[in-house]
Motif scaffolding. Structure first.
Motif, PDB file in Angstrom:
ATOM      1  N   ALA A 138       6.840   1.473  -7.591  1.00  0.00           N
ATOM      2  CA  ALA A 138       6.163   0.181  -7.481  1.00  0.00           C
ATOM      3  C   ALA A 138       6.754  -0.827  -8.461  1.00  0.00           C
ATOM      4  N   ARG A 139       6.959  -0.407  -9.682  1.00  0.00           N
ATOM      5  CA  ARG A 139       7.493  -1.333 -10.691  1.00  0.00           C
ATOM      6  C   ARG A 139       8.920  -1.746 -10.375  1.00  0.00           C
ATOM      7  N   ALA A 140       9.699  -0.820  -9.841  1.00  0.00           N
ATOM      8  CA  ALA A 140      11.078  -1.143  -9.481  1.00  0.00           C
ATOM      9  C   ALA A 140      11.155  -2.136  -8.332  1.00  0.00           C
ATOM     10  N   ALA A 141      10.096  -2.190  -7.513  1.00  0.00           N
ATOM     11  CA  ALA A 141      10.074  -3.109  -6.374  1.00  0.00           C
ATOM     12  C   ALA A 141       9.671  -4.529  -6.773  1.00  0.00           C
ATOM     13  N   MET A 142       9.225  -4.707  -8.015  1.00  0.00           N
ATOM     14  CA  MET A 142       8.737  -6.006  -8.474  1.00  0.00           C
ATOM     15  C   MET A 142       9.825  -6.792  -9.192  1.00  0.00           C
ATOM     16  N   LEU A 147     -14.003  -5.315 -10.300  1.00  0.00           N
ATOM     17  CA  LEU A 147     -12.995  -5.392  -9.244  1.00  0.00           C
ATOM     18  C   LEU A 147     -13.693  -5.113  -7.914  1.00  0.00           C
ATOM     19  N   THR A 148     -14.147  -6.151  -7.262  1.00  0.00           N
ATOM     20  CA  THR A 148     -15.026  -5.968  -6.107  1.00  0.00           C
ATOM     21  C   THR A 148     -14.307  -6.076  -4.763  1.00  0.00           C
ATOM     22  N   VAL A 149     -13.056  -6.543  -4.757  1.00  0.00           N
ATOM     23  CA  VAL A 149     -12.283  -6.560  -3.510  1.00  0.00           C
ATOM     24  C   VAL A 149     -11.334  -5.373  -3.573  1.00  0.00           C
ATOM     25  N   LEU A 150     -11.707  -4.290  -2.913  1.00  0.00           N
ATOM     26  CA  LEU A 150     -10.986  -3.026  -2.998  1.00  0.00           C
ATOM     27  C   LEU A 150     -10.515  -2.630  -1.616  1.00  0.00           C
ATOM     28  N   PHE A 151      -9.256  -2.167  -1.543  1.00  0.00           N
ATOM     29  CA  PHE A 151      -8.756  -1.724  -0.239  1.00  0.00           C
ATOM     30  C   PHE A 151      -8.054  -0.384  -0.393  1.00  0.00           C
ATOM     31  N   PRO A 152      -8.507   0.648   0.355  1.00  0.00           N
ATOM     32  CA  PRO A 152      -7.901   1.973   0.248  1.00  0.00           C
ATOM     33  C   PRO A 152      -6.672   2.116   1.140  1.00  0.00           C
ATOM     34  N   HIS A 153      -5.651   2.770   0.622  1.00  0.00           N
ATOM     35  CA  HIS A 153      -4.465   3.158   1.393  1.00  0.00           C
ATOM     36  C   HIS A 153      -4.334   4.666   1.219  1.00  0.00           C
ATOM     37  N   THR A 154      -4.605   5.430   2.251  1.00  0.00           N
ATOM     38  CA  THR A 154      -4.614   6.892   2.143  1.00  0.00           C
ATOM     39  C   THR A 154      -3.387   7.489   2.828  1.00  0.00           C
ATOM     40  N   GLY A 155      -3.069   8.728   2.433  1.00  0.00           N
ATOM     41  CA  GLY A 155      -1.919   9.410   3.002  1.00  0.00           C
ATOM     42  C   GLY A 155      -0.612   8.714   2.701  1.00  0.00           C
ATOM     43  N   VAL A 156      -0.539   8.045   1.572  1.00  0.00           N
ATOM     44  CA  VAL A 156       0.657   7.271   1.224  1.00  0.00           C
ATOM     45  C   VAL A 156       1.758   8.207   0.726  1.00  0.00           C
ATOM     46  N   GLU A 157       2.938   8.089   1.300  1.00  0.00           N
ATOM     47  CA  GLU A 157       4.095   8.850   0.848  1.00  0.00           C
ATOM     48  C   GLU A 157       4.877   8.032  -0.175  1.00  0.00           C
ATOM     49  N   ALA A 158       5.601   8.736  -1.037  1.00  0.00           N
ATOM     50  CA  ALA A 158       6.326   8.050  -2.111  1.00  0.00           C
ATOM     51  C   ALA A 158       7.270   6.986  -1.554  1.00  0.00           C
ATOM     52  N   GLY A 159       7.884   7.262  -0.424  1.00  0.00           N
ATOM     53  CA  GLY A 159       8.841   6.322   0.155  1.00  0.00           C
ATOM     54  C   GLY A 159       8.210   5.066   0.722  1.00  0.00           C
ATOM     55  N   GLU A 160       6.886   5.042   0.828  1.00  0.00           N
ATOM     56  CA  GLU A 160       6.190   3.871   1.357  1.00  0.00           C
ATOM     57  C   GLU A 160       5.705   2.912   0.272  1.00  0.00           C
ATOM     58  N   VAL A 161       5.800   3.334  -0.977  1.00  0.00           N
ATOM     59  CA  VAL A 161       5.190   2.559  -2.057  1.00  0.00           C
ATOM     60  C   VAL A 161       5.877   1.215  -2.254  1.00  0.00           C
ATOM     61  N   ALA A 162       7.191   1.176  -2.165  1.00  0.00           N
ATOM     62  CA  ALA A 162       7.905  -0.085  -2.416  1.00  0.00           C
ATOM     63  C   ALA A 162       7.494  -1.164  -1.422  1.00  0.00           C
ATOM     64  N   SER A 163       7.424  -0.819  -0.145  1.00  0.00           N
ATOM     65  CA  SER A 163       7.072  -1.831   0.857  1.00  0.00           C
ATOM     66  C   SER A 163       5.621  -2.267   0.711  1.00  0.00           C
ATOM     67  N   LEU A 164       4.717  -1.354   0.386  1.00  0.00           N
ATOM     68  CA  LEU A 164       3.327  -1.730   0.154  1.00  0.00           C
ATOM     69  C   LEU A 164       3.219  -2.658  -1.053  1.00  0.00           C
ATOM     70  N   THR A 165       3.961  -2.347  -2.087  1.00  0.00           N
ATOM     71  CA  THR A 165       3.945  -3.187  -3.291  1.00  0.00           C
ATOM     72  C   THR A 165       4.408  -4.599  -2.976  1.00  0.00           C
ATOM     73  N   GLN A 166       5.507  -4.711  -2.253  1.00  0.00           N
ATOM     74  CA  GLN A 166       6.039  -6.044  -1.965  1.00  0.00           C
ATOM     75  C   GLN A 166       5.154  -6.809  -0.993  1.00  0.00           C
ATOM     76  N   ASP A 167       4.510  -6.120  -0.059  1.00  0.00           N
ATOM     77  CA  ASP A 167       3.536  -6.787   0.798  1.00  0.00           C
ATOM     78  C   ASP A 167       2.403  -7.379  -0.032  1.00  0.00           C
ATOM     79  N   ALA A 168       1.962  -6.633  -1.032  1.00  0.00           N
ATOM     80  CA  ALA A 168       0.860  -7.100  -1.869  1.00  0.00           C
ATOM     81  C   ALA A 168       1.281  -8.276  -2.745  1.00  0.00           C
ATOM     82  N   MET A 169       2.501  -8.226  -3.280  1.00  0.00           N
ATOM     83  CA  MET A 169       2.878  -9.256  -4.252  1.00  0.00           C
ATOM     84  C   MET A 169       3.374 -10.544  -3.600  1.00  0.00           C
ATOM     85  N   PHE A 170       4.005 -10.445  -2.446  1.00  0.00           N
ATOM     86  CA  PHE A 170       4.542 -11.655  -1.808  1.00  0.00           C
ATOM     87  C   PHE A 170       3.461 -12.482  -1.101  1.00  0.00           C
ATOM     88  N   SER A 171       2.285 -11.893  -0.903  1.00  0.00           N
ATOM     89  CA  SER A 171       1.245 -12.601  -0.155  1.00  0.00           C
ATOM     90  C   SER A 171       0.474 -13.601  -1.016  1.00  0.00           C
TER      91      SER A 171
END
Length: 299
Positions: free
Chosen positions: A81-85, A29-53
């Motif tokens: 994350a799973r609930a957002a998918m 897995l060579t394309v890696l991107f860190p997201h630090t300081g993530v709060e639980a309430g931010e996970v859904a939007s990050l997940t959907q940004d990743a999956m819709f792109s």
């Protein structure tokens, strides 16, 4: 066209673990991107940004790796994350906060292997297991996994009963396992507990000796003692880092050292990350998947 695999590494901490980054890269897995300081309430939007792109044909080429130091928070983030998918955009998720799931899984699997080699065909089933350092993330999860294997588990703390009791209550609700609790802040507390132990798991912080040879001598029913501390002194006196079923100093039971555990932990984490990289459909890898992989790899 097959898209490159992108792994988004989420943590509530200030930094993503370099250990996890290296493991992911070595698993392909060579394309890696860190997201630090993530709060639980931010996970859904990050997940959907990743999956819709990405187009649905390449949904499985995107994954989330959730770290941190809190097992229950990491699992909560996975649930979010799973609930957002939803199909056809479902992406993969792996959870391993502080390496706790893969480390605890390896520890329990290697102990079971050592017990079987010593003639205990049922491994941990029905055994009295005491977990020292149980308020830490590895210790608590090792207790849960030992319970998965059928053991009668006691989480042992050293700062009063409340920290271990609250952890046991949370684990009961999350995993449907029953975990007893005890407090052993000093030698007298340990001496009172150890005569009942058939297996001890030392999961304390690096460089801290939790159990001495004198403590082990009090454990008259002891079959196995395992330690995850690779930094001198060992967490259990007389258990060397490379021990993998070596007789304990008093000849009663066998010892499993940190490197024997670590060898399997490394392979478990690598296998799960590789599973993400090679999957044709999204996979979700949590505590039970780590345990199952460790049992298979330890043999």
């Amino acid at each position: 066209m097959r898209a490159p695999y992108i792994l988004h590494m989420l943590t509530p901490l200030k930094h993503v673990s370099p250990f996890d980054v290296n493991m992911a890269a070595d698993a392909g897995l060579t394309v890696l991107f860190p997201h630090t300081g993530v709060e639980a309430g931010e996970v859904a939007s990050l997940t959907q940004d990743a999956m819709f792109s990405r187009d649905p044909a390449n949904a499985a080429r995107t994954g989330l790796f959730i770290g941190g130091r809190d097992a229950l928070l990491a699992l909560e983030m996975m649930d979010t994350a799973r609930a957002a998918m939803f199909p056809p955009f479902t992406i993969s998720v792996m959870v391993d906060p502080s390496g706790a799931f893969t480390t605890a899984a390896a520890m329990v699997a290697v102990v079971e292997r050592a017990l079987r080699r010593a003639g205990a065909a049922d491994g941990l089933k029905g055994r009295a297991v005491q977990v020292y350092g149980a308020t830490g993330v590895v210790g608590g999860i090792a207790g849960v996994m030992a319970a998965f294997a059928g053991a009668r588990v006691t989480l042992v703390g050293h700062r009063g009963l409340e920290p271990v009791r609250s952890k046991a209550d949370a684990f009961r609700e999350r995993f449907q396992v029953e975990l007893a609790c005890a407090d052993a802040p000093d030698d007298a507390g340990k001496a009172a507990l150890l005569p009942d132990a058939e297996v001890v798991l030392a999961c304390g912080r690096a460089g801290l000796q939790i159990l001495s040879a004198r403590h082990l001598a009090a454990a008259g029913r002891l079959l196995a003692a395992a330690d995850v501390n690779a930094v001198p002194p060992p967490g259990i006196e007389g258990v060397a880092a490379k021990d993998d079923g070596a007789p304990l100093p008093d000849g009663r039971g066998v010892g499993i050292g940190a490197l024997a555990v670590g060898n399997v932990k490394f392979r478990v984490q690598h296998a799960l990350l590789k599973r993400m990289a090679e999957a044709d459909a999204a996979v979700h890898l949590g505590i039970r998947e780590a345990y199952d992989a460790a049992v298979r790899i330890a043999g």
